[in-house]
Design an enzyme around this catalytic site. Structure first.
Site, PDB file in Angstrom:
ATOM      1  N   SER A  22       0.832  -1.181   0.000  1.00 25.81           N
ATOM      2  CA  SER A  22       0.000   0.000   0.000  1.00 25.81           C
ATOM      3  C   SER A  22       0.882   1.251   0.000  1.00 25.81           C
ATOM      4  CB  SER A  22      -0.929  -0.076   1.213  1.00 25.81           C
ATOM      5  OG  SER A  22      -2.007   0.785   1.104  1.00 25.81           O
ATOM      6  N   HIS A  29      -2.236  -0.827  -4.789  1.00 28.59           N
ATOM      7  CA  HIS A  29      -3.682  -0.775  -5.002  1.00 28.59           C
ATOM      8  C   HIS A  29      -4.135   0.682  -5.058  1.00 28.59           C
ATOM      9  CE1 HIS A  29      -5.115  -0.512  -0.494  1.00 28.59           C
ATOM     10  NE2 HIS A  29      -4.027   0.207  -0.701  1.00 28.59           N
TER      11      HIS A  29
END
Length: 259
Positions: A113, A136
């Protein structure tokens, strides 16, 4: 519980569990007159007077250690983090990027992330073959009317564009940025060998380093099962207070906007 104005991104304070104070545990290791080691081994959170966990990393923590590293020729960054606040992460990225020392980044366990952005503040990035990089799209908890939610979606698109630019600057020759955008949309976990196919990352020998233990890993859709298995459960853990409390705690940990 006090009411929160719709669509406001602000910390939520609860008295059910007392958070830990900001003890500035991040330290400079192996400091010499030419080099030093910096460890980012926890969740990335915004600056506050306390932390949910002492391993959390705030921009002020990094600023503190960088002040100790002023004038060094090289810095080694060791990353093992599930991600966290996108704004705190970008602040840390920019501080590291501005530092004039030659920087090596090592993704020891996971760079997931927002923590997948931090290594690219370095001049050279290394990853063991058994470590993971995860990318993401940014996401958010939000409340409000239709106008509020449309504005939130537009904000997320703008934030994503900035993150995509960082990834694009570090792509392997021949890799199209549209490929990375699709991987972000799908939440993609890459082991060391796979990450090196898309980004300018050098694969190094596998190391036996446990992934950062964090509840965030359980909330991603596609976390590799072995990472969840490797999490160590703290002794005498207090049972969950309620689903509502858990959601509020999670919002606070991520400051409502996380990558």
């Amino acid at each position: 519980m006090r009411k929160i104005k719709a669509n406001r991104r602000q910390p939520i304070y609860m008295s059910l569990n007392k958070p830990k104070s900001n003890s500035q545990l991040m330290t400079v290791k192996n400091l010499t007159d030419k080099s030093a080691d910096l460890y980012i081994y926890g969740e990335i959170v915004d600056n506050t007077d306390w932390k949910w966990d002492e391993a959390d990393v705030m921009p002020d923590d990094v600023l503190n250690v960088l002040n100790q590293m002023e004038g060094l020729e090289s810095i080694n960054m060791y990353i093992n983090s599930p991600g966290g606040s996108v704004f705190a992460g970008l602040t840390i990225y920019n501080m590291l990027k501005r530092n004039k020392a030659y920087k090596n980044a090592y993704i020891d366990g996971i760079g997931a992330s927002m923590a997948s952005i931090l290594p690219f503040a370095a001049d050279k990035v290394y990853i063991p073959s058994n470590a993971f990089l995860m990318i993401h799209k940014p996401w958010v908890f939000s409340m409000g009317n239709s106008n509020d939610l449309r504005k939130t979606a537009d904000d997320l698109d703008s934030i994503e564009a900035g993150l995509v630019k960082i990834y694009e600057e570090n792509l392997k020759e021949g890799v199209e940025i549209d490929t990375i955008k699709q991987m972000m949309a799908d939440e993609t976990w890459l082991n060391g060998e796979e990450a090196a196919k898309y980004f300018n990352i050098e694969v190094i020998e596998a190391k036996n380093i446990a992934a950062c233990s964090s509840e965030i890993l359980e909330r991603y859709d596609k976390t590799p099962h072995k990472l969840l298995q490797s999490k160590s459960e703290p002794a005498n853990e207090t049972p969950p207070q309620s689903e509502s409390f858990d959601k509020i705690k999670f919002q606070n940990e991520l400051d409502l906007l996380d990558l």
